[in-house]
Design a protein around this motif. Structure first.
Motif, short mmCIF file in Angstrom:
data_model
loop_
_atom_site.label_atom_id
_atom_site.label_comp_id
_atom_site.label_asym_id
_atom_site.label_seq_id
_atom_site.Cartn_x
_atom_site.Cartn_y
_atom_site.Cartn_z
N MET A 277 1.28 13.54 -4.06
CA MET A 277 1.59 12.29 -3.33
C MET A 277 0.21 11.88 -2.61
SD MET A 277 5.60 12.75 -2.45
CE MET A 277 5.65 10.94 -1.81
N GLN A 278 -0.88 12.27 -2.79
CA GLN A 278 -2.00 11.95 -2.00
C GLN A 278 -2.75 11.00 -2.63
OE1 GLN A 278 -2.04 12.87 1.32
NE2 GLN A 278 -0.07 13.09 0.64
N SER A 279 -2.70 10.83 -3.90
CA SER A 279 -3.66 9.96 -4.58
C SER A 279 -3.65 8.42 -4.28
CB SER A 279 -3.24 10.07 -6.38
OG SER A 279 -1.95 9.32 -6.16
N PRO A 280 -4.82 7.73 -4.03
CA PRO A 280 -4.93 6.48 -3.58
C PRO A 280 -3.95 5.51 -4.64
CG PRO A 280 -6.90 6.93 -4.38
CD PRO A 280 -6.06 8.29 -4.49
N PRO A 281 -3.26 4.36 -4.29
CA PRO A 281 -2.92 3.72 -4.94
C PRO A 281 -3.77 2.65 -5.60
CG PRO A 281 -2.39 3.02 -2.73
CD PRO A 281 -3.03 4.22 -2.64
N LEU A 282 -3.40 2.21 -7.04
CA LEU A 282 -4.33 1.40 -7.52
C LEU A 282 -4.15 0.01 -7.27
CD1 LEU A 282 -3.42 2.81 -11.35
CD2 LEU A 282 -5.35 3.35 -9.68
N VAL A 283 -5.22 -0.87 -7.62
CA VAL A 283 -5.19 -2.33 -7.11
C VAL A 283 -5.50 -3.06 -8.45
CG1 VAL A 283 -6.21 -4.05 -5.43
CG2 VAL A 283 -6.22 -1.30 -4.69
N TYR A 284 -4.86 -4.01 -8.72
CA TYR A 284 -5.07 -5.12 -9.52
C TYR A 284 -5.33 -6.43 -8.70
CZ TYR A 284 -4.82 -7.85 -13.77
OH TYR A 284 -5.02 -8.58 -15.00
N SER A 285 -6.33 -6.97 -9.14
CA SER A 285 -6.72 -8.27 -8.56
C SER A 285 -6.51 -9.50 -9.66
CB SER A 285 -8.14 -8.38 -8.28
OG SER A 285 -8.61 -9.56 -7.78
N ALA A 286 -5.39 -10.27 -9.19
CA ALA A 286 -4.81 -11.31 -10.12
C ALA A 286 -5.72 -12.52 -9.92
CB ALA A 286 -3.37 -11.35 -10.10
N LEU A 287 -6.27 -13.13 -10.88
CA LEU A 287 -6.85 -14.49 -10.76
C LEU A 287 -5.93 -15.67 -10.80
CD1 LEU A 287 -9.59 -16.01 -10.82
CD2 LEU A 287 -9.17 -15.89 -13.18
N LYS A 288 -6.19 -16.52 -9.76
CA LYS A 288 -5.40 -17.75 -9.76
C LYS A 288 -5.76 -18.66 -10.92
CE LYS A 288 -3.82 -21.31 -6.55
NZ LYS A 288 -3.69 -22.12 -5.29
N ILE A 289 -4.89 -19.33 -11.56
CA ILE A 289 -5.22 -20.36 -12.43
C ILE A 289 -4.58 -21.73 -12.44
CG2 ILE A 289 -5.38 -18.50 -14.37
CD1 ILE A 289 -2.36 -19.19 -15.17
N ILE B 77 3.55 7.92 -8.69
CA ILE B 77 4.19 8.23 -7.38
C ILE B 77 3.74 9.53 -6.58
CG2 ILE B 77 6.40 8.10 -6.09
CD1 ILE B 77 5.48 5.42 -7.26
N GLY B 78 4.05 10.45 -7.83
CA GLY B 78 3.79 11.89 -7.33
C GLY B 78 4.95 12.57 -7.34
N VAL B 79 6.25 11.91 -7.42
CA VAL B 79 7.62 12.56 -7.66
C VAL B 79 8.33 11.75 -8.56
CG1 VAL B 79 7.68 13.87 -5.49
CG2 VAL B 79 8.60 11.29 -5.69
N ILE B 80 9.48 12.16 -9.23
CA ILE B 80 10.17 11.21 -10.02
C ILE B 80 11.14 10.44 -9.46
CG2 ILE B 80 11.36 11.23 -12.12
CD1 ILE B 80 10.42 14.14 -12.74
N ASN B 81 10.56 9.23 -8.56
CA ASN B 81 11.45 8.49 -8.04
C ASN B 81 10.60 7.22 -7.66
OD1 ASN B 81 12.81 6.97 -6.27
ND2 ASN B 81 13.03 8.71 -4.80
N MET B 82 10.77 5.97 -8.30
CA MET B 82 10.09 4.88 -8.30
C MET B 82 10.55 4.11 -6.87
SD MET B 82 8.10 4.04 -10.57
CE MET B 82 7.60 2.34 -10.22
N HIS B 83 11.49 4.55 -6.22
CA HIS B 83 11.80 3.91 -4.97
C HIS B 83 11.10 4.47 -3.79
CE1 HIS B 83 14.97 1.12 -6.83
NE2 HIS B 83 14.92 2.32 -7.84
N LEU B 84 9.98 4.49 -3.84
CA LEU B 84 9.07 4.82 -2.63
C LEU B 84 7.99 3.93 -2.80
CD1 LEU B 84 10.23 7.92 -3.48
CD2 LEU B 84 8.28 8.55 -2.25
#
Length: 334
Positions: free
Chosen positions: A1-13, A222-229
């Motif tokens: 559970m120490q991996s940095p979260p990913l980032v997505y940059s969404a473009l405004k249209i 996530i690091g564990v089987i639980n999306m609710h973190l």
């Protein structure tokens, strides 16, 4: 559970998008996400099929286009707010406000059946899914390259397209719409069941009359089987240009606070009480020691050791984050 979260940059249209499940030309301006991996992380088995997405936004909507490779496309659930993850599905998790615990979940199967809900807070802190909540004016469509519920051929993929109105995500003084350079927490999940073919129909593969556990493939692990973190989700960066997004500057203090929270819970599980000395936490050397000097720390533990409250103040950036053992937290940067 120490991996940095990913980032997505969404473009405004500024041009309209037809929500039909197909990749209209405007989508060419959006980059593909990285491929989904196992929810626990890259050390687990690589998913059998590719999953990736794109995002765009305008003043009214967040747009999502997801492509799910699948040689056998099947779905059974047709009623709104059925438990869609009992089919193979695609799931969206959105948390617009960093300083509040509530968030939203949208699930869709290959029949374009929607389950949507609001969580006032995560399950582990006593939250309950509010299934009566709907994303008002949600637009969604599914396009199938192959044949639905037909085991006689090999399919290619199914594509999900959504337009999620910002106005429908405005609760408890939440934002009506994002501004450029805002960050929201977001993540995506794909539930995939193993199947058999019985009487020309798809059925879940079973052992001892019980379905095999589903696969959970996600964008930001996530690091564990639980999306609710939600503190482990990725970030959506609302952009007006093509600049690659970086993690928001307050991510560092949030990671430190949540690491202390996790380690305090481990300590209580083993010793039946929280500790007022952070250095006594198992994992202090591995997860806290390197960066702890960057913060002013106030840690209060009740006399019986059953309650703690932590206040972290970043010495350089003037950010403050507080959290207690119930998962209640505050920030000073939103």
């Amino acid at each position: 559970m120490q991996s940095p979260p990913l980032v997505y940059s969404a473009l405004k249209i500024f041009e309209p998008i037809l929500i039909d499940g197909k990749e209209d030309p405007v989508w060419q301006r959006a980059p593909w996400s990285s491929e989904f991996i196992d929810i626990e992380g890259s050390h687990q088995q690589t998913p059998s099929y590719s999953t990736r997405f794109k995002m765009l936004w305008d003043d009214n909507n967040l747009y999502i286009l997801a492509v799910l490779q699948e040689p056998h496309i099947w779905a059974t659930l047709k009623q709104r707010d059925a438990i869609i993850y009992q089919d193979n599905d695609f799931e969206v998790f959105i948390k617009p406000k960093h300083s509040a615990p509530w968030y939203y979940e949208i699930e869709v199967n290959a029949l374009n059946t929607i389950m949507d809900l609001m969580m006032p807070k995560p399950y582990r802190f006593g939250g309950h899914a509010l299934l009566q909540w709907d994303v008002k004016n949600l637009q969604s469509a599914v396009h199938i390259e192959g044949s639905l519920n037909s085991p006689k051929d090999i399919d290619q993929q199914w594509t999900v397209e959504m337009a999620i109105p910002f106005a429908s995500l405005a609760h408890f003084a939440g934002p009506q719409r994002p501004s450029p350079n805002d960050y929201w927490r977001i993540n995506f999940s794909r539930v995939q069941w193993q199947h058999d073919i019985f009487h020309d129909s798809y059925v879940k593969k079973k052992i001892d009359n019980k379905p095999l556990p589903e696969n959970n493939w996600v964008w930001s692990p996530i690091g564990v089987i639980n999306m609710h973190l939600p503190e482990r989700w990725g970030f959506l960066h609302f952009s007006c240009d093509q600049e690659p997004a970086q993690l928001p500057p307050y991510y560092r203090i949030e990671k430190m606070a949540w690491n202390i929270h996790y380690l305090q819970n481990i300590h209580k599980h083993k010793h039946q009480s929280f500790t007022s000395d952070i250095k006594l936490l198992e994992g202090y050397d591995d997860f806290l020691a390197e960066d702890i000097a960057k913060y002013d720390i106030q840690l209060t533990v009740s006399e019986n050791g059953q309650f703690y409250h932590l206040r972290l103040a970043d010495k350089m950036l003037n950010y403050i984050f507080t959290i207690d053992n119930y998962g209640n937290y505050t920030t000073n940067y939103e």
